[in-house]
Design a protein around this motif. Structure first.
Motif, PDB file in Angstrom:
ATOM      1  N   VAL A  29      46.968  32.388  32.101  1.00 14.89           N
ATOM      2  CA  VAL A  29      48.063  33.003  32.810  1.00 14.89           C
ATOM      3  C   VAL A  29      47.646  33.429  34.296  1.00 14.89           C
ATOM      4  CG1 VAL A  29      49.187  35.313  32.500  1.00 14.89           C
ATOM      5  CG2 VAL A  29      48.804  33.994  30.598  1.00 14.89           C
ATOM      6  N   PHE A  30      46.276  33.666  34.454  1.00 22.26           N
ATOM      7  CA  PHE A  30      45.788  33.823  35.655  1.00 22.26           C
ATOM      8  C   PHE A  30      45.094  33.060  36.471  1.00 22.26           C
ATOM      9  CE2 PHE A  30      46.377  38.012  33.497  1.00 22.26           C
ATOM     10  CZ  PHE A  30      47.455  38.653  34.130  1.00 22.26           C
ATOM     11  N   SER A  31      45.446  31.581  36.130  1.00 21.10           N
ATOM     12  CA  SER A  31      44.597  30.460  36.771  1.00 21.10           C
ATOM     13  C   SER A  31      44.572  30.398  38.130  1.00 21.10           C
ATOM     14  CB  SER A  31      45.138  29.244  35.933  1.00 21.10           C
ATOM     15  OG  SER A  31      46.577  28.876  36.509  1.00 21.10           O
ATOM     16  N   ASN A  32      45.585  30.938  39.032  1.00 18.08           N
ATOM     17  CA  ASN A  32      45.445  30.888  40.399  1.00 18.08           C
ATOM     18  C   ASN A  32      44.789  32.133  41.048  1.00 18.08           C
ATOM     19  OD1 ASN A  32      46.920  28.432  40.191  1.00 18.08           O
ATOM     20  ND2 ASN A  32      48.737  29.712  40.385  1.00 18.08           N
ATOM     21  N   THR A  33      44.208  33.066  40.029  1.00 19.82           N
ATOM     22  CA  THR A  33      43.613  34.184  40.393  1.00 19.82           C
ATOM     23  C   THR A  33      42.272  34.063  40.540  1.00 19.82           C
ATOM     24  OG1 THR A  33      45.518  35.538  39.683  1.00 19.82           O
ATOM     25  CG2 THR A  33      43.481  36.650  40.330  1.00 19.82           C
ATOM     26  N   SER A  34      41.722  34.486  41.700  1.00 22.03           N
ATOM     27  CA  SER A  34      40.081  34.626  41.618  1.00 22.03           C
ATOM     28  C   SER A  34      39.512  35.831  41.375  1.00 22.03           C
ATOM     29  CB  SER A  34      39.605  34.293  42.959  1.00 22.03           C
ATOM     30  OG  SER A  34      38.116  34.082  42.922  1.00 22.03           O
ATOM     31  N   PHE A  35      38.730  35.953  40.417  1.00 27.82           N
ATOM     32  CA  PHE A  35      38.331  37.370  39.745  1.00 27.82           C
ATOM     33  C   PHE A  35      36.497  37.424  40.464  1.00 27.82           C
ATOM     34  CE2 PHE A  35      41.578  36.772  36.602  1.00 27.82           C
ATOM     35  CZ  PHE A  35      42.276  37.866  36.980  1.00 27.82           C
ATOM     36  N   PHE A  36      36.146  38.657  40.594  1.00 24.77           N
ATOM     37  CA  PHE A  36      34.814  38.826  41.389  1.00 24.77           C
ATOM     38  C   PHE A  36      33.948  38.672  40.029  1.00 24.77           C
ATOM     39  CE2 PHE A  36      31.346  41.683  42.426  1.00 24.77           C
ATOM     40  CZ  PHE A  36      31.453  41.180  43.830  1.00 24.77           C
ATOM     41  N   TYR A  37      34.352  39.243  38.792  1.00 24.13           N
ATOM     42  CA  TYR A  37      33.324  39.045  37.738  1.00 24.13           C
ATOM     43  C   TYR A  37      33.975  37.974  36.697  1.00 24.13           C
ATOM     44  CZ  TYR A  37      30.919  43.143  38.962  1.00 24.13           C
ATOM     45  OH  TYR A  37      30.243  44.292  39.947  1.00 24.13           O
ATOM     46  N   SER A  38      32.968  37.079  36.020  1.00 25.79           N
ATOM     47  CA  SER A  38      33.410  36.317  35.144  1.00 25.79           C
ATOM     48  C   SER A  38      33.596  37.164  33.572  1.00 25.79           C
ATOM     49  CB  SER A  38      32.429  35.022  34.869  1.00 25.79           C
ATOM     50  OG  SER A  38      31.065  35.926  34.373  1.00 25.79           O
ATOM     51  N   THR A  39      34.425  36.342  32.818  1.00 27.99           N
ATOM     52  CA  THR A  39      34.568  37.117  31.616  1.00 27.99           C
ATOM     53  C   THR A  39      33.287  37.193  30.880  1.00 27.99           C
ATOM     54  OG1 THR A  39      36.665  35.797  31.367  1.00 27.99           O
ATOM     55  CG2 THR A  39      35.917  36.610  29.257  1.00 27.99           C
ATOM     56  N   TRP A  40      32.276  36.244  31.021  1.00 23.89           N
ATOM     57  CA  TRP A  40      31.073  36.367  30.193  1.00 23.89           C
ATOM     58  C   TRP A  40      30.132  37.539  30.971  1.00 23.89           C
ATOM     59  CZ3 TRP A  40      32.234  33.530  26.696  1.00 23.89           C
ATOM     60  CH2 TRP A  40      33.114  32.409  26.592  1.00 23.89           C
ATOM     61  N   SER A  41      30.032  37.727  32.253  1.00 23.66           N
ATOM     62  CA  SER A  41      29.417  38.780  32.650  1.00 23.66           C
ATOM     63  C   SER A  41      29.993  40.176  32.096  1.00 23.66           C
ATOM     64  CB  SER A  41      29.283  38.686  34.285  1.00 23.66           C
ATOM     65  OG  SER A  41      30.363  38.873  34.748  1.00 23.66           O
ATOM     66  N   ILE A  42      31.219  40.350  32.181  1.00 24.67           N
ATOM     67  CA  ILE A  42      31.770  41.651  31.735  1.00 24.67           C
ATOM     68  C   ILE A  42      31.255  41.686  30.318  1.00 24.67           C
ATOM     69  CG2 ILE A  42      33.986  42.592  31.221  1.00 24.67           C
ATOM     70  CD1 ILE A  42      35.239  41.190  33.613  1.00 24.67           C
ATOM     71  N   VAL A  96      40.973  41.919  49.029  1.00 24.11           N
ATOM     72  CA  VAL A  96      41.980  42.727  49.257  1.00 24.11           C
ATOM     73  C   VAL A  96      42.546  43.645  48.196  1.00 24.11           C
ATOM     74  CG1 VAL A  96      44.460  42.622  50.024  1.00 24.11           C
ATOM     75  CG2 VAL A  96      42.703  41.155  51.010  1.00 24.11           C
ATOM     76  N   SER A  97      42.752  43.071  46.896  1.00 23.72           N
ATOM     77  CA  SER A  97      43.134  43.936  45.669  1.00 23.72           C
ATOM     78  C   SER A  97      42.278  43.708  44.646  1.00 23.72           C
ATOM     79  CB  SER A  97      44.661  43.008  45.184  1.00 23.72           C
ATOM     80  OG  SER A  97      45.002  43.763  44.052  1.00 23.72           O
ATOM     81  N   LYS A  98      41.761  44.928  44.261  1.00 28.06           N
ATOM     82  CA  LYS A  98      40.798  44.972  43.388  1.00 28.06           C
ATOM     83  C   LYS A  98      41.250  45.446  42.030  1.00 28.06           C
ATOM     84  CE  LYS A  98      37.374  45.963  46.832  1.00 28.06           C
ATOM     85  NZ  LYS A  98      37.443  46.879  47.707  1.00 28.06           N
ATOM     86  N   ILE A  99      42.546  45.577  41.776  1.00 23.94           N
ATOM     87  CA  ILE A  99      43.402  46.120  40.646  1.00 23.94           C
ATOM     88  C   ILE A  99      42.911  45.112  39.481  1.00 23.94           C
ATOM     89  CG2 ILE A  99      45.785  46.829  39.691  1.00 23.94           C
ATOM     90  CD1 ILE A  99      46.106  47.669  42.520  1.00 23.94           C
ATOM     91  N   GLY A 100      43.291  43.963  39.658  1.00 22.24           N
ATOM     92  CA  GLY A 100      43.096  42.831  38.682  1.00 22.24           C
ATOM     93  C   GLY A 100      41.741  42.904  38.012  1.00 22.24           C
ATOM     94  N   ASP A 101      40.691  43.167  38.832  1.00 23.75           N
ATOM     95  CA  ASP A 101      39.397  42.968  38.450  1.00 23.75           C
ATOM     96  C   ASP A 101      38.837  44.152  37.651  1.00 23.75           C
ATOM     97  OD1 ASP A 101      37.836  40.667  39.537  1.00 23.75           O
ATOM     98  OD2 ASP A 101      38.622  41.345  41.205  1.00 23.75           O
ATOM     99  N   VAL A 102      39.600  45.251  38.195  1.00 27.65           N
ATOM    100  CA  VAL A 102      39.265  46.668  37.484  1.00 27.65           C
ATOM    101  C   VAL A 102      40.031  46.572  36.078  1.00 27.65           C
ATOM    102  CG1 VAL A 102      39.548  49.131  37.567  1.00 27.65           C
ATOM    103  CG2 VAL A 102      38.646  47.941  39.636  1.00 27.65           C
ATOM    104  N   ALA A 103      41.127  45.857  36.045  1.00 29.62           N
ATOM    105  CA  ALA A 103      42.027  45.919  34.800  1.00 29.62           C
ATOM    106  C   ALA A 103      41.248  44.979  33.696  1.00 29.62           C
ATOM    107  CB  ALA A 103      43.154  45.429  34.765  1.00 29.62           C
TER     108      ALA A 103
END
Length: 127
Positions: A29-42, A96-103
């Protein structure tokens, strides 16, 4: 020890299901979005903190059973502080936007908190 093994028997399938669900959602779903943390680290963070906190609850319940509820409230506060410390690099980043990472961090955080609360209630009511 038996209670911890029983907890881990439920924690592993719960974690696998959540990891797979989040990994599939993030990658499809979010393939074009770059997240700060990987799923594994979370999930490594959540699993380690949950195992530590439940082990501490078992220790308190074994030695001071009347204080197990207070220990749960205290360990929940420590977990929240650990989550903030874990997120400091994200908060200090130039994103710029940290909302997705926090979510994607706090949705599993609350699911693990619910999971741990369920087992803590069972532990407290075992009298």
């Amino acid at each position: 020890m038996k209670a911890l093994i029983n907890f881990v028997k439920y924690l592993i399938p719960f974690s696998i299901a959540l990891i797979l669900a989040q990994y599939l959602i993030v990658s499809n779903v979010f393939s074009n979005t770059s997240f700060f943390y990987s799923t594994w680290s979370i999930y490594a963070f959540h699993i380690i903190v949950t195992l530590f906190s439940y082990s501490f609850l078992l220790f308190v319940n074994h030695n001071f059973p009347e204080n197990t509820g207070f220990a749960f409230m205290g360990i929940s506060l420590i977990k929240m502080l650990a989550a903030v410390v874990f997120l400091i690099p994200l908060l200090r980043s130039e994103m710029v936007s940290k909302i997705g990472d926090v979510a994607i961090f706090f949705i599993p955080y609350f699911l693990y908190l619910f999971f741990e609360t369920f087992f803590a209630i069972r532990l407290i009511n075992k009298k």
